[in-house]
Design an enzyme around this catalytic site. Sequence first.
Site, PDB file in Angstrom:
ATOM      1  CE  LYS A   1      -2.858  10.410  19.062  1.00  8.88           C
ATOM      2  NZ  LYS A   1      -2.518  11.282  17.950  1.00  8.88           N
TER       3      LYS A   1
ATOM      4  N   GLY B   1       0.855  -1.206   0.000  1.00  9.09           N
ATOM      5  CA  GLY B   1       0.000   0.000   0.000  1.00  9.09           C
ATOM      6  C   GLY B   1       0.875   1.235   0.000  1.00  9.09           C
TER       7      GLY B   1
ATOM      8  CE  LYS C   1     -14.296  10.505  11.920  1.00 10.46           C
ATOM      9  NZ  LYS C   1     -12.888  10.858  12.142  1.00 10.46           N
TER      10      LYS C   1
ATOM     11  CG  HIS D   1      -7.523   5.153  18.769  1.00 10.40           C
ATOM     12  ND1 HIS D   1      -6.497   4.348  18.346  1.00 10.40           N
ATOM     13  CD2 HIS D   1      -8.076   5.671  17.639  1.00 10.40           C
ATOM     14  CE1 HIS D   1      -6.438   4.379  17.020  1.00 10.40           C
ATOM     15  NE2 HIS D   1      -7.381   5.165  16.569  1.00 10.40           N
TER      16      HIS D   1
ATOM     17  N   GLY E   1      -0.368   4.744  -1.043  1.00 10.34           N
ATOM     18  CA  GLY E   1      -1.571   5.212  -0.354  1.00 10.34           C
ATOM     19  C   GLY E   1      -1.313   6.387   0.581  1.00 10.34           C
TER      20      GLY E   1
ATOM     21  CB  ALA F   1       2.562   4.731   2.336  1.00 14.34           C
TER      22      ALA F   1
ATOM     23  CG  ASP G   1      -4.033  -7.341  -7.872  1.00 16.06           C
ATOM     24  OD1 ASP G   1      -4.313  -7.439  -6.654  1.00 16.06           O
ATOM     25  OD2 ASP G   1      -4.890  -7.181  -8.754  1.00 16.06           O
TER      26      ASP G   1
ATOM     27  CG  ASP H   1      -4.473   2.010  19.428  1.00 18.57           C
ATOM     28  OD1 ASP H   1      -4.246   3.237  19.364  1.00 18.57           O
ATOM     29  OD2 ASP H   1      -5.545   1.559  19.834  1.00 18.57           O
ATOM     30  CG  HIS H   2      -2.664   6.625  15.453  1.00 20.26           C
ATOM     31  ND1 HIS H   2      -3.930   6.251  15.100  1.00 20.26           N
ATOM     32  CD2 HIS H   2      -2.750   7.949  15.734  1.00 20.26           C
ATOM     33  CE1 HIS H   2      -4.739   7.295  15.167  1.00 20.26           C
ATOM     34  NE2 HIS H   2      -4.046   8.347  15.542  1.00 20.26           N
TER      35      HIS H   2
ATOM     36  CE  LYS I   1      -7.049  15.820  16.319  1.00 22.14           C
ATOM     37  NZ  LYS I   1      -7.533  14.469  16.121  1.00 22.14           N
TER      38      LYS I   1
HETATM   39  N1  NDP Z   1      -4.799   7.146   6.064  1.00 25.13           N
HETATM   40  C1  NDP Z   1      -4.767   7.247   7.389  1.00 25.13           C
HETATM   41  O1  NDP Z   1      -4.576   8.318   7.982  1.00 25.13           O
HETATM   42  C2  NDP Z   1      -4.958   6.025   8.221  1.00 25.13           C
HETATM   43  C3  NDP Z   1      -5.081   4.779   7.651  1.00 25.13           C
HETATM   44  N2  NDP Z   1      -5.204   3.683   8.448  1.00 25.13           N
HETATM   45  C4  NDP Z   1      -5.305   2.338   7.854  1.00 25.13           C
HETATM   46  O2  NDP Z   1      -4.222   2.139   6.949  1.00 25.13           O
HETATM   47  C5  NDP Z   1      -4.631   1.319   5.863  1.00 25.13           C
HETATM   48  C6  NDP Z   1      -4.344   2.058   4.559  1.00 25.13           C
HETATM   49  O3  NDP Z   1      -5.083   3.257   4.529  1.00 25.13           O
HETATM   50  P1  NDP Z   1      -4.827   4.391   3.425  1.00 25.13           P
HETATM   51  O4  NDP Z   1      -3.380   4.564   3.158  1.00 25.13           O
HETATM   52  O5  NDP Z   1      -5.608   5.555   3.871  1.00 25.13           O
HETATM   53  O6  NDP Z   1      -5.517   3.748   2.123  1.00 25.13           O
HETATM   54  P2  NDP Z   1      -5.419   4.240   0.622  1.00 25.13           P
HETATM   55  O7  NDP Z   1      -6.690   3.853  -0.033  1.00 25.13           O
HETATM   56  O8  NDP Z   1      -4.940   5.625   0.512  1.00 25.13           O
HETATM   57  O9  NDP Z   1      -4.251   3.303   0.020  1.00 25.13           O
HETATM   58  C7  NDP Z   1      -4.440   1.953  -0.301  1.00 25.13           C
HETATM   59  C8  NDP Z   1      -3.178   1.395  -0.910  1.00 25.13           C
HETATM   60  O10 NDP Z   1      -3.391   0.045  -1.266  1.00 25.13           O
HETATM   61  C9  NDP Z   1      -2.994  -0.179  -2.631  1.00 25.13           C
HETATM   62  N3  NDP Z   1      -3.823  -1.252  -3.178  1.00 25.13           N
HETATM   63  C10 NDP Z   1      -5.175  -1.303  -3.261  1.00 25.13           C
HETATM   64  N4  NDP Z   1      -5.568  -2.483  -3.784  1.00 25.13           N
HETATM   65  C11 NDP Z   1      -4.442  -3.196  -4.029  1.00 25.13           C
HETATM   66  C12 NDP Z   1      -4.166  -4.491  -4.550  1.00 25.13           C
HETATM   67  N5  NDP Z   1      -5.151  -5.322  -4.933  1.00 25.13           N
HETATM   68  N6  NDP Z   1      -2.882  -4.905  -4.639  1.00 25.13           N
HETATM   69  C13 NDP Z   1      -1.877  -4.087  -4.251  1.00 25.13           C
HETATM   70  N7  NDP Z   1      -2.070  -2.854  -3.753  1.00 25.13           N
HETATM   71  C14 NDP Z   1      -3.329  -2.417  -3.640  1.00 25.13           C
HETATM   72  C15 NDP Z   1      -3.220   1.173  -3.282  1.00 25.13           C
HETATM   73  O11 NDP Z   1      -2.410   1.402  -4.403  1.00 25.13           O
HETATM   74  P3  NDP Z   1      -2.824   1.068  -5.916  1.00 25.13           P
HETATM   75  O12 NDP Z   1      -4.143   1.726  -6.140  1.00 25.13           O
HETATM   76  O13 NDP Z   1      -1.703   1.622  -6.732  1.00 25.13           O
HETATM   77  O14 NDP Z   1      -2.889  -0.400  -5.957  1.00 25.13           O
HETATM   78  C16 NDP Z   1      -2.715   2.105  -2.173  1.00 25.13           C
HETATM   79  O15 NDP Z   1      -1.322   2.145  -2.174  1.00 25.13           O
HETATM   80  C17 NDP Z   1      -6.112   1.021   6.116  1.00 25.13           C
HETATM   81  O16 NDP Z   1      -6.204  -0.188   6.802  1.00 25.13           O
HETATM   82  C18 NDP Z   1      -6.568   2.158   7.034  1.00 25.13           C
HETATM   83  O17 NDP Z   1      -7.656   1.771   7.842  1.00 25.13           O
HETATM   84  C19 NDP Z   1      -5.193   3.775   9.807  1.00 25.13           C
HETATM   85  C20 NDP Z   1      -5.092   4.986  10.427  1.00 25.13           C
HETATM   86  C21 NDP Z   1      -4.979   6.219   9.694  1.00 25.13           C
HETATM   87  O1  LIG Z   2      -7.767   5.958  13.975  1.00 23.06           O
HETATM   88  C1  LIG Z   2      -8.333   7.007  13.765  1.00 23.06           C
HETATM   89  O2  LIG Z   2      -7.883   8.112  14.356  1.00 23.06           O
HETATM   90  C2  LIG Z   2      -8.176   9.402  13.840  1.00 23.06           C
HETATM   91  C3  LIG Z   2      -7.882  10.389  14.966  1.00 23.06           C
HETATM   92  O3  LIG Z   2      -6.514  10.302  15.271  1.00 23.06           O
HETATM   93  P1  LIG Z   2      -5.767  11.548  15.921  1.00 23.06           P
HETATM   94  O4  LIG Z   2      -4.381  11.067  16.119  1.00 23.06           O
HETATM   95  O5  LIG Z   2      -5.892  12.685  14.945  1.00 23.06           O
HETATM   96  O6  LIG Z   2      -6.499  11.849  17.183  1.00 23.06           O
HETATM   97  C4  LIG Z   2      -9.602   9.518  13.382  1.00 23.06           C
HETATM   98  O7  LIG Z   2      -9.778  10.734  12.684  1.00 23.06           O
HETATM   99  C5  LIG Z   2      -9.928   8.385  12.446  1.00 23.06           C
HETATM  100  O8  LIG Z   2     -11.301   8.434  12.098  1.00 23.06           O
HETATM  101  C6  LIG Z   2      -9.611   7.055  13.080  1.00 23.06           C
HETATM  102  O9  LIG Z   2      -9.720   6.045  12.091  1.00 23.06           O
END
Ligand code: NDP
Ligand SMILES: O=C1O[C@H](COP(=O)(O)O)[C@@H](O)[C@H](O)[C@H]1O
Length: 497
Positions: free
Chosen positions: A182, A13, A340, A240, A16, A19, A85, A177-178, A345
């Site tokens: 903290k 990922g 929310k 959390h 995404g 990352a 994939d 668990d982020h 905040k």
């Molecule tokens: N974003 C955040 O702030 C937070 C996210 N999380 C958790 O982190 C995880 C990722 O979230 P997030 O980064 O937001 O998600 P995104 O949707 O932004 O990213 C998903 C990633 O998965 C890749 N992907 C999707 N399908 C496939 C596949 N079949 N094979 C390979 N790669 C694939 C996508 O790339 P591509 O399309 O190129 O395949 C992309 O890199 C989730 O579990 C979310 O709950 C937890 C806390 C906070």
């Molecule tokens: O895990 C999550 O946390 C955020 C809130 O995190 P914070 O570090 O900004 O307090 C929340 O927005 C999100 O919905 C939830 O998935």
Amino acid sequence: MEQNRTSLIMIFGATGDLAKRKLFPSLYRLFSKNKMDKFAVIGVARRALSNEDFQRSVKESVISALGNKENLDEFVSHFYYQSHDVADSSSYVSLRKFADQIDENYELEGNRIFYLAMAPEFFGPIALHLKSDGLTDVKGYKRLVIEKPFGHDLESAKELNQQIRSAFSEKEVYRIDHYLGKEMVRNIEVIRFANAIFEPLWNNRYISNIQITSSETLGVEERGRYYETSGALRDMLQNHMMQMVALLAMEPPISLTTDEVRSEKVRVFRSLRTFEGEEVKQYFVRGQYGEGTIQDEKVPKYRDEAMVDKESNTETFVAGKIMIDNFRWAGVPFYIRTGKRMATKSTKIVVQFKDIPMNLYYQPEKMLNPNLLVIHIQPEEGITLHLNAKKAGGHLDAQEVKLSFANTGIHAMNTPEGYEKLLYDCMRGDATNFTHWDEVAYSWAFVDKISEAWEKTKAEFPNYESGTMGPKAADELLEKDGFFWWPVTDLEVDICK
Ligand SMILES: NC(=O)C1=CN([C@@H]2O[C@H](COP(=O)(O)OP(=O)(O)OC[C@H]3O[C@@H](n4cnc5c(N)ncnc54)[C@H](OP(=O)(O)O)[C@@H]3O)[C@@H](O)[C@H]2O)C=CC1
Ligand SMILES: O=C1O[C@H](COP(=O)(O)O)[C@@H](O)[C@H](O)[C@H]1O
């Protein structure tokens, strides 16, 4: 504890949001502080990218999070990309060959961290493939870092756990668990166990109630699809909020080893009083935001957000009264609330001590302000102790004074981001601040009863205006016990000076 920080980190990922916003900047900070030994990163996602494209995107992510930094080119030269994939079995073989090659080139001793930053439905299948296609066949350590949500309920969490555990042992699984990354959440146990003045009072004889608030001003943003299946209960409370309860309530561990700390937390989860059916109403309140104004901007109601059902029954707010039925905590409510589109905040813990037996001072017919210990988790970091002292110059009038410690200036600047700390812990093999399966399971069992009760009835939503502190029923939850929510905005004042 293992201290070998040489590793091949494979991020699934890698294109995404998580990352880019969190993982790459955190890795850079570890690199710049020389906290990593030999390392390389393979980013994995579906889209076609060259190594150069990927390195450019990593560099941009670091700059956007931290500004222009030194040695960025050297840092990104450790990054490689493999288009893959995860749902397609055939490509794991080439991924293994690629990983073996990078391992050899960088002399990474066969140490591997697999970071699953992907949608949760992929967690189980990836873990199984990593094993069956030989990616975990290494002579060094192998660790699986897994993002939330860990299941949707106890049943699905068990199923996911079984899949993961058929490829990795419990000790090799790092469930993130982020909040456990903290600074001030980590400080809870130090405040409790390193101060002679708190631990003797940390029980039902001296504490009247504990309040944990984690409020957000943001709405559901682009995550409507996920949030509709989750709601505040599963998104924030199950993980959390419950982790903070466990850290506040646990017994002092025999030592600070991973196993000892985790087993004390598990004992708290085992002591949770569960509520079922009609009883849930007396202890838990749900809310959903309506329209309102936040920072002078009009914001839509939850039901008008993208990918949200117009009739949605999903809660964006939850408040609850948690009871821990053990010797230390019998009778002490732990009030928690999170939501929310609230007024501010803020994440804060307020420990309210019991009133003294009588007031000898100014207006003796009134009780003095109770002593409070406030732990400021975010945005400001610190602690405040609310005491009563003599008013300067007055007769024997008592007034409230606050002793504050704020993590400001150099301390705040040097405070590592949560993800940075967690990645570092994982590299060192320290799983203390990751959640053990037992914690996850007990926490789901507790939450499942609440969601079962809620799913049976349609709520009267929306029931709080955006930009407020939630529905009236959340205030009534405390009022009926003779308490009120300490206003988190007022508590902020001193620490921000
Ligand atoms: N974003 C955040 O702030 C937070 C996210 N999380 C958790 O982190 C995880 C990722 O979230 P997030 O980064 O937001 O998600 P995104 O949707 O932004 O990213 C998903 C990633 O998965 C890749 N992907 C999707 N399908 C496939 C596949 N079949 N094979 C390979 N790669 C694939 C996508 O790339 P591509 O399309 O190129 O395949 C992309 O890199 C989730 O579990 C979310 O709950 C937890 C806390 C906070
Ligand atoms: O895990 C999550 O946390 C955020 C809130 O995190 P914070 O570090 O900004 O307090 C929340 O927005 C999100 O919905 C939830 O998935």
